[in-house]
Design an enzyme around this catalytic site. Structure first.
Site, PDB file in Angstrom:
ATOM      1  CB  THR A  15      83.578  45.416  40.829  1.00 33.14           C
ATOM      2  OG1 THR A  15      82.510  45.041  41.695  1.00 33.14           O
ATOM      3  CG2 THR A  15      83.511  46.894  40.560  1.00 33.14           C
ATOM      4  NE  ARG A  31      77.639  42.755  41.354  1.00 35.90           N
ATOM      5  CZ  ARG A  31      78.199  43.269  40.270  1.00 35.90           C
ATOM      6  NH1 ARG A  31      77.463  43.750  39.298  1.00 35.90           N
ATOM      7  NH2 ARG A  31      79.502  43.280  40.146  1.00 35.90           N
ATOM      8  CG  HIS A  89      88.467  43.223  42.529  1.00 34.01           C
ATOM      9  ND1 HIS A  89      88.778  42.224  41.648  1.00 34.01           N
ATOM     10  CD2 HIS A  89      87.120  43.363  42.465  1.00 34.01           C
ATOM     11  CE1 HIS A  89      87.689  41.790  41.061  1.00 34.01           C
ATOM     12  NE2 HIS A  89      86.659  42.456  41.547  1.00 34.01           N
ATOM     13  CD  GLU A 130      87.933  48.936  48.193  1.00 32.87           C
ATOM     14  OE1 GLU A 130      87.064  49.385  48.972  1.00 32.87           O
ATOM     15  OE2 GLU A 130      87.982  47.754  47.828  1.00 32.87           O
ATOM     16  CD  GLU A 132      82.228  46.362  47.722  1.00 30.24           C
ATOM     17  OE1 GLU A 132      83.326  46.105  48.209  1.00 30.24           O
ATOM     18  OE2 GLU A 132      81.667  45.633  46.876  1.00 30.24           O
ATOM     19  NE  ARG A 172      75.544  39.920  39.430  1.00 29.83           N
ATOM     20  CZ  ARG A 172      76.472  40.246  38.515  1.00 29.83           C
ATOM     21  NH1 ARG A 172      77.680  39.763  38.628  1.00 29.83           N
ATOM     22  NH2 ARG A 172      76.187  41.029  37.502  1.00 29.83           N
ATOM     23  CG  ASN A 194      82.278  41.454  49.543  1.00 30.41           C
ATOM     24  OD1 ASN A 194      81.356  40.658  49.556  1.00 30.41           O
ATOM     25  ND2 ASN A 194      82.343  42.438  48.674  1.00 30.41           N
ATOM     26  CG  HIS A 238      78.422  45.267  45.206  1.00 31.73           C
ATOM     27  ND1 HIS A 238      79.231  45.025  44.125  1.00 31.73           N
ATOM     28  CD2 HIS A 238      77.549  46.236  44.797  1.00 31.73           C
ATOM     29  CE1 HIS A 238      78.874  45.797  43.109  1.00 31.73           C
ATOM     30  NE2 HIS A 238      77.848  46.534  43.494  1.00 31.73           N
ATOM     31  CG  HIS A 281      81.149  35.617  46.422  1.00 34.98           C
ATOM     32  ND1 HIS A 281      80.400  35.647  45.262  1.00 34.98           N
ATOM     33  CD2 HIS A 281      82.116  36.551  46.282  1.00 34.98           C
ATOM     34  CE1 HIS A 281      80.922  36.560  44.444  1.00 34.98           C
ATOM     35  NE2 HIS A 281      81.949  37.125  45.044  1.00 34.98           N
TER      36      HIS A 281
HETATM   37  N1  PXP Z   1      86.371  45.997  46.922  1.00 39.25           N
HETATM   38  C1  PXP Z   1      85.411  46.326  46.023  1.00 39.25           C
HETATM   39  C2  PXP Z   1      85.085  47.762  45.858  1.00 39.25           C
HETATM   40  C3  PXP Z   1      84.714  45.337  45.308  1.00 39.25           C
HETATM   41  O1  PXP Z   1      83.772  45.691  44.413  1.00 39.25           O
HETATM   42  C4  PXP Z   1      85.022  43.979  45.560  1.00 39.25           C
HETATM   43  C5  PXP Z   1      84.267  42.906  44.827  1.00 39.25           C
HETATM   44  O2  PXP Z   1      82.918  42.971  45.144  1.00 39.25           O
HETATM   45  C6  PXP Z   1      86.011  43.688  46.505  1.00 39.25           C
HETATM   46  C7  PXP Z   1      86.690  44.717  47.158  1.00 39.25           C
HETATM   47  C8  PXP Z   1      86.357  42.290  46.856  1.00 39.25           C
HETATM   48  O3  PXP Z   1      86.937  41.640  45.759  1.00 39.25           O
HETATM   49  P1  PXP Z   1      87.161  40.092  45.832  1.00 39.25           P
HETATM   50  O4  PXP Z   1      85.833  39.454  45.971  1.00 39.25           O
HETATM   51  O5  PXP Z   1      87.850  39.783  44.543  1.00 39.25           O
HETATM   52  O6  PXP Z   1      88.044  39.837  47.038  1.00 39.25           O
END
Ligand code: PXP
Length: 233
Positions: A100, A44, A188, A151, A69, A48, A6, A42, A9
């Site tokens: 999330t 949003r 997550h 998930e 996402e 952001r 992901n 994601h 960031h």
């Molecule tokens: N999976 C989903 C569905 C999420 O919403 C997120 C956070 O955006 C992640 C995985 C990744 O989580 P993390 O950034 O804590 O690794």
């Protein structure tokens, strides 16, 4: 188990200065070189991190499958229709949350909107999943609503001292989802150490990791962090 990275960031850091540094497309190149399995973003409601233009560019240039996402809203349904990602993961969204914070409450989901998204998914070959808490009620509901993939939220492992109960619960719920013939992804709060508490890693389809990979990349490089994660999983 496959790895989905992901890159939200990277955009968070870029947005801090409003220019194009660090570049999302450069992150994409590194993910491709490291042979990541999916690229997750994601989009949003408040944009952001990833924005509409990022999504357009990623769709245009990515050789990796894209996992979008998104919240189940009319706006996101119409964006998904236009962008046609390979995967969609439905997530809950609260404006003031830092990330999330929990799984989607499937009891409160709009069945009309779900039907409309499902028709976008069917006609474009998009695989749909729901990000849910690791408990029987949520998993049963996902099955009842005919999700084929879930998930499971692994945020309970994201603490300094993880107790055995948390480890057992997540592993039990992963097995429970398998017992209902669901395809299981996890995500997550996962990092190099807590991922090792996940037992059935060969049967899980994909792990989605964001914040830790991007944070660790500051010290190790994005490429090396991904490679280290791939070795672990
Ligand atoms: N999976 C989903 C569905 C999420 O919403 C997120 C956070 O955006 C992640 C995985 C990744 O989580 P993390 O950034 O804590 O690794």
């Amino acid at each position: 188990m496959k790895l989905g990275v992901n890159i939200d960031h990277i955009a968070t850091l870029r947005n801090a200065r409003g220019q194009d540094n660090p570049s999302i497309l450069r992150a994409l190149q590194v993910c491709e070189k490291a042979k990541v399995d999916t690229l997750t973003v994601h989009l949003r409601e408040d944009r952001r991190h990833i924005n509409d233009n990022d999504l357009k560019l990623l769709k245009k240039y990515s050789k990796l499958p894209i996992n979008l996402e998104m919240a189940l809203t009319d706006e996101m349904i119409s964006i998904s229709k236009r962008i046609k990602p390979n995967f969609i993961c439905l997530v809950p969204e609260k404006r003031n949350e830092i990330t999330t914070e929990g799984g989607l409450n499937l009891e409160k989901i709009s069945e009309n909107k779900l039907r409309s998204l499902l028709s976008v998914c069917y006609s474009n070959g998009i695989e749909l999943s729901a990000f849910i808490n690791p408990n029987k009620k949520a998993i049963n509901l996902a099955k009842k609503l005919k999700f084929q993939t879930v998930e499971l939220h692994t945020g309970s492992l994201d603490k300094i001292k993880i107790n055995n109960k948390d480890k057992e619960k997540i592993n039990k719920m992963i097995d429970y989802a398998f017992s209902l013939n669901l395809k299981v992804n996890i995500g997550h709060g996962l990092n190099f150490s807590n991922i090792k508490f996940i037992k059935n890693r060969k049967k899980i389809d994909t792990v989605h990791i964001g914040h830790f990979i991007i944070s660790e990349a500051i010290f190790l490089s994005l490429y090396e962090t991904i490679k280290k994660f791939q070795r672990i999983i």
